[in-house]
Design a protein around this motif. Structure first.
Motif, PDB file in Angstrom:
ATOM      1  N   ARG A 104     -11.156  -2.327   0.351  1.00 28.45           N
ATOM      2  CA  ARG A 104     -11.280  -0.925   0.731  1.00 28.45           C
ATOM      3  C   ARG A 104     -12.753  -0.532   0.782  1.00 28.45           C
ATOM      4  O   ARG A 104     -13.567  -1.050   0.032  1.00 28.45           O
ATOM      5  CB  ARG A 104     -10.565  -0.025  -0.272  1.00 28.45           C
ATOM      6  N   ASP A 115      -3.244  -2.660 -12.899  1.00 31.06           N
ATOM      7  CA  ASP A 115      -3.592  -1.326 -13.389  1.00 31.06           C
ATOM      8  C   ASP A 115      -3.126  -1.244 -14.836  1.00 31.06           C
ATOM      9  O   ASP A 115      -1.928  -1.088 -15.104  1.00 31.06           O
ATOM     10  CB  ASP A 115      -2.918  -0.253 -12.527  1.00 31.06           C
ATOM     11  N   ASN A 134       2.063   1.800  -3.603  1.00 29.39           N
ATOM     12  CA  ASN A 134       0.982   2.237  -4.489  1.00 29.39           C
ATOM     13  C   ASN A 134       0.572   3.676  -4.210  1.00 29.39           C
ATOM     14  O   ASN A 134       0.261   4.439  -5.131  1.00 29.39           O
ATOM     15  CB  ASN A 134      -0.220   1.303  -4.351  1.00 29.39           C
ATOM     16  N   THR A 135       0.553   4.059  -2.947  1.00 29.02           N
ATOM     17  CA  THR A 135       0.227   5.444  -2.591  1.00 29.02           C
ATOM     18  C   THR A 135       1.262   6.399  -3.171  1.00 29.02           C
ATOM     19  O   THR A 135       0.920   7.457  -3.708  1.00 29.02           O
ATOM     20  CB  THR A 135       0.167   5.595  -1.057  1.00 29.02           C
ATOM     21  N   LEU A 158      -1.572   5.301  -7.120  1.00 26.38           N
ATOM     22  CA  LEU A 158      -2.468   4.237  -7.565  1.00 26.38           C
ATOM     23  C   LEU A 158      -3.563   3.986  -6.533  1.00 26.38           C
ATOM     24  O   LEU A 158      -3.326   4.021  -5.328  1.00 26.38           O
ATOM     25  CB  LEU A 158      -1.688   2.940  -7.765  1.00 26.38           C
ATOM     26  N   THR A 159      -4.765   3.726  -7.028  1.00 26.41           N
ATOM     27  CA  THR A 159      -5.882   3.355  -6.167  1.00 26.41           C
ATOM     28  C   THR A 159      -6.239   1.895  -6.428  1.00 26.41           C
ATOM     29  O   THR A 159      -6.366   1.478  -7.579  1.00 26.41           O
ATOM     30  CB  THR A 159      -7.115   4.236  -6.447  1.00 26.41           C
ATOM     31  N   THR A 160      -6.389   1.119  -5.357  1.00 22.21           N
ATOM     32  CA  THR A 160      -6.672  -0.313  -5.497  1.00 22.21           C
ATOM     33  C   THR A 160      -7.959  -0.673  -4.757  1.00 22.21           C
ATOM     34  O   THR A 160      -8.421   0.053  -3.880  1.00 22.21           O
ATOM     35  CB  THR A 160      -5.512  -1.158  -4.931  1.00 22.21           C
ATOM     36  N   ASP A 161      -8.517  -1.804  -5.126  1.00 28.03           N
ATOM     37  CA  ASP A 161      -9.731  -2.285  -4.470  1.00 28.03           C
ATOM     38  C   ASP A 161      -9.440  -2.940  -3.127  1.00 28.03           C
ATOM     39  O   ASP A 161     -10.337  -3.080  -2.298  1.00 28.03           O
ATOM     40  CB  ASP A 161     -10.447  -3.303  -5.373  1.00 28.03           C
ATOM     41  N   ARG A 190      -6.587  -3.648   0.273  1.00 32.83           N
ATOM     42  CA  ARG A 190      -5.504  -3.104   1.088  1.00 32.83           C
ATOM     43  C   ARG A 190      -5.056  -4.186   2.066  1.00 32.83           C
ATOM     44  O   ARG A 190      -5.659  -5.256   2.159  1.00 32.83           O
ATOM     45  CB  ARG A 190      -5.947  -1.844   1.837  1.00 32.83           C
ATOM     46  N   ASP A 237       0.833  -1.209   0.000  1.00 32.64           N
ATOM     47  CA  ASP A 237       0.000   0.000   0.000  1.00 32.64           C
ATOM     48  C   ASP A 237       0.865   1.255   0.000  1.00 32.64           C
ATOM     49  O   ASP A 237       0.539   2.252  -0.661  1.00 32.64           O
ATOM     50  CB  ASP A 237      -0.921   0.014   1.228  1.00 32.64           C
TER      51      ASP A 237
END
Length: 542
Positions: A342, A364, A233-234, A238-241, A243, A230
């Motif tokens: 999330r 992604d 990605n932050t 990037l936004t993920t489904d 965590r 995480d």
């Protein structure tokens, strides 16, 4: 030039199809699978291979019997299938072992019900192991006298697997596979920054050992940072489904509690009705694990942890003397990265142990990133294959998967090694009690490279001598580690390429006259500095 320096030289101003960030089990299998299918791959880790979560496991390869309690049947089926594949691919490293679970007053199930579950587990595992057994309390005492059966209602025995060597060594086998397939691989290389430019990532890397910085570009990045996915990605926006949340687990390593004649795992329910185990590790026993929610992936064993596990085990074993802190030889503490969605529950109102251990992989497409959430040693081959599918979907052409990126050498190669070892009477070089034959150990650890060890010993018999007495490591093995295993710090060797730190007390290690020779073989002119760093870290820990 060393293997590591060569890899870093290849990365400098280089371009690869895939950069894998993180060399725990997920990153190692991803690199091996991708390189084995023809992709150009770079694998980096800011510390050592298998140096964080992957070095703190229970050393078990199992289908997850306890997950049946939460009716996670697809997960259990998949894990059992993976376990069976690993047994077949690594017959000398992944061994079947019995789990003898005592059902006492703290157990949530009656023996007959547990036996029913064990039978279902055996079936879900496609009968890939020996069948389960049900024991009465009276029979249990005869089967395993060390168990205090005063409050036992019975026991059930079922089968799973364990790693004969340590978990980090198993991770390194995939690192070696990636190297042999052409990947550029280096530990102690951190990702400083990464930005997307057109169809590729421009990655600024730093060799944390030398301080040197350099640039590598890649079409795809695989985020295999384990507990830190995480965070990466932050940083990349990037936004993920999914965590990650953390569960802390600890193990205590003590002198062997069970007879070496029966190499089995003992399982018990603690006072909170959670399972914990006594796992054999050669002449030692590993007690654990706990399951505690934490918010920081950096953990350590506390006095409360020690007191809890020692109290639980003393209450369930019939020992001549209760275990105390003085009996603890070594400790392990780490986190399990657990996957949650999330935007859903923050998991504060659910049973912490009910959270799934399954992995999730997200892709992604616009940014060219594959992220691996969670995962287990048992499921590693599936992770490698799934990552390869995602990378291929991102436009990286891969060759047909011949499944030659994992597994031990062919049976005929093993037979030839054993023939040569027998002719030179390799096993006669040692006479220590309760230690496995040298032939078995060298083949399991080194595979085809074990032939080189035979050649060293033939040319110089002193290469077949143990360097550190109770550590059971040959001088030839140290030379092999120095040349082929990218040992940067003494801890890399003592804790991860070997398991010396796990089975020998710190005071015995530091007092060994062979420790200086170990450092000398591994590091040459840099031996004094590396040895000083290691001693300082041990002293600080104490």
């Amino acid at each position: 030039m060393s293997l590591r320096r060569t890899a870093i030289s290849r990365m400098k101003n280089g371009h690869v199809d895939v950069l894998v960030v993180g060399a725990g089990i997920n990153g190692a299998v991803s690199a091996a699978a991708l390189a084995g299918r023809g992709a150009t791959v770079a694998l980096i880790d800011r510390a050592d291979f298998g140096g964080f979560t992957s070095q703190e496991s229970s050393n078990l390869v199992w289908g997850g019997f306890k997950y049946l309690e939460n009716y996670e049947l697809p997960l259990v089926f998949g894990l059992c299938k993976s376990r069976n594949r690993l047994m077949k691919a690594y017959p000398d490293n992944v061994k079947e072992i019995s789990f003898l679970a005592t059902l006492g007053n703290t157990a949530p199930f009656k023996p007959w019900f547990a036996a029913l579950g064990a039978t279902a587990y055996w079936g879900i595992g496609q009968f890939g192991t020996k069948p389960p057994k049900l024991y009465s309390a009276e029979k249990l005492e005869a089967v395993e006298p060390v168990i205090d059966t005063t409050s036992a209602r019975g026991a059930v025995q079922y089968q799973d697997c364990y790693l004969v060597d340590n978990d980090s060594r198993f991770v390194f086998s995939f690192v070696r596979s990636a190297i042999e397939a052409g990947a550029a691989v280096a530990n102690y290389v951190e990702l400083v920054s990464a930005r997307r430019e057109g169809d590729r990532w421009v990655c600024q890397l730093r060799d944390t050992d030398s301080g040197e910085e350099f640039t590598t570009t890649a079409r795809v990045v695989v985020n295999a940072a384990g507990p830190f996915v995480d965070e990466l990605n932050t940083a990349w926006g990037l936004t993920t489904d999914h965590r990650i949340v953390y569960s802390k687990g600890i193990h205590l390593i003590v002198p062997r509690l069970t007879t070496t004649r029966h190499n089995r795992v003992l399982a018990f329910f603690d006072d909170t009705q959670r399972l914990f185990y006594i796992i054999p590790m050669g002449r030692r026993s590993v007690i654990g694990t706990t399951d505690t929610r934490v918010d920081d992936p950096h953990t350590q064993v506390t006095d409360e942890d020690r007191d809890f596990l020692l109290a639980q085990i003393n209450a369930r074993l019939d020992l001549p003397e209760p275990l105390t802190h003085d009996d603890i030889i070594a400790e392990r503490s780490g986190v399990r990265p657990l996957v949650v969605r999330r935007g859903g529950s923050d998991q504060t109102n659910v049973d912490w142990t009910s959270l799934s251990r399954k992995h999730e992989i997200e892709r992604d497409d616009a940014r060219g990133v594959v992220t691996i959430f969670g995962g287990k040693l048992t499921d590693c081959l599936n992770v490698g294959e799934e990552v390869a599918e995602h990378v291929e979907s991102l436009g990286i052409p891969l060759e047909k998967d011949l499944r030659n990126w994992y597994g031990e050498p062919a049976a005929a190669t093993r037979k030839e090694f054993y023939r040569q070892a027998r002719l030179m009477r390799l096993d006669s070089l040692r006479t220590k009690p309760d230690t496995e034959p040298l032939t078995d150990r060298l083949w399991r650890r080194y595979g085809r490279r074990a032939f080189d060890l035979l050649e060293m010993i033939r040319a110089d018999p002193t290469m077949g001598e143990d360097v550190m007495g109770s550590a059971d490591y040959l001088r030839a093995e140290l030379h092999t580690a120095a040349e082929h295993e990218m040992v940067v710090t003494l801890d890399d060797f003592m804790r991860r390429r070997s398991k010396i730190d796990l089975v020998v007390r710190d005071r015995d290690i530091l007092g060994s006259p062979g420790l200086a020779e170990v450092a000398g073989i591994l590091f040459g002119d840099a031996a004094d500095a590396r040895l000083a760093d290691y001693v300082a870290s041990k002293t600080a820990h104490a």
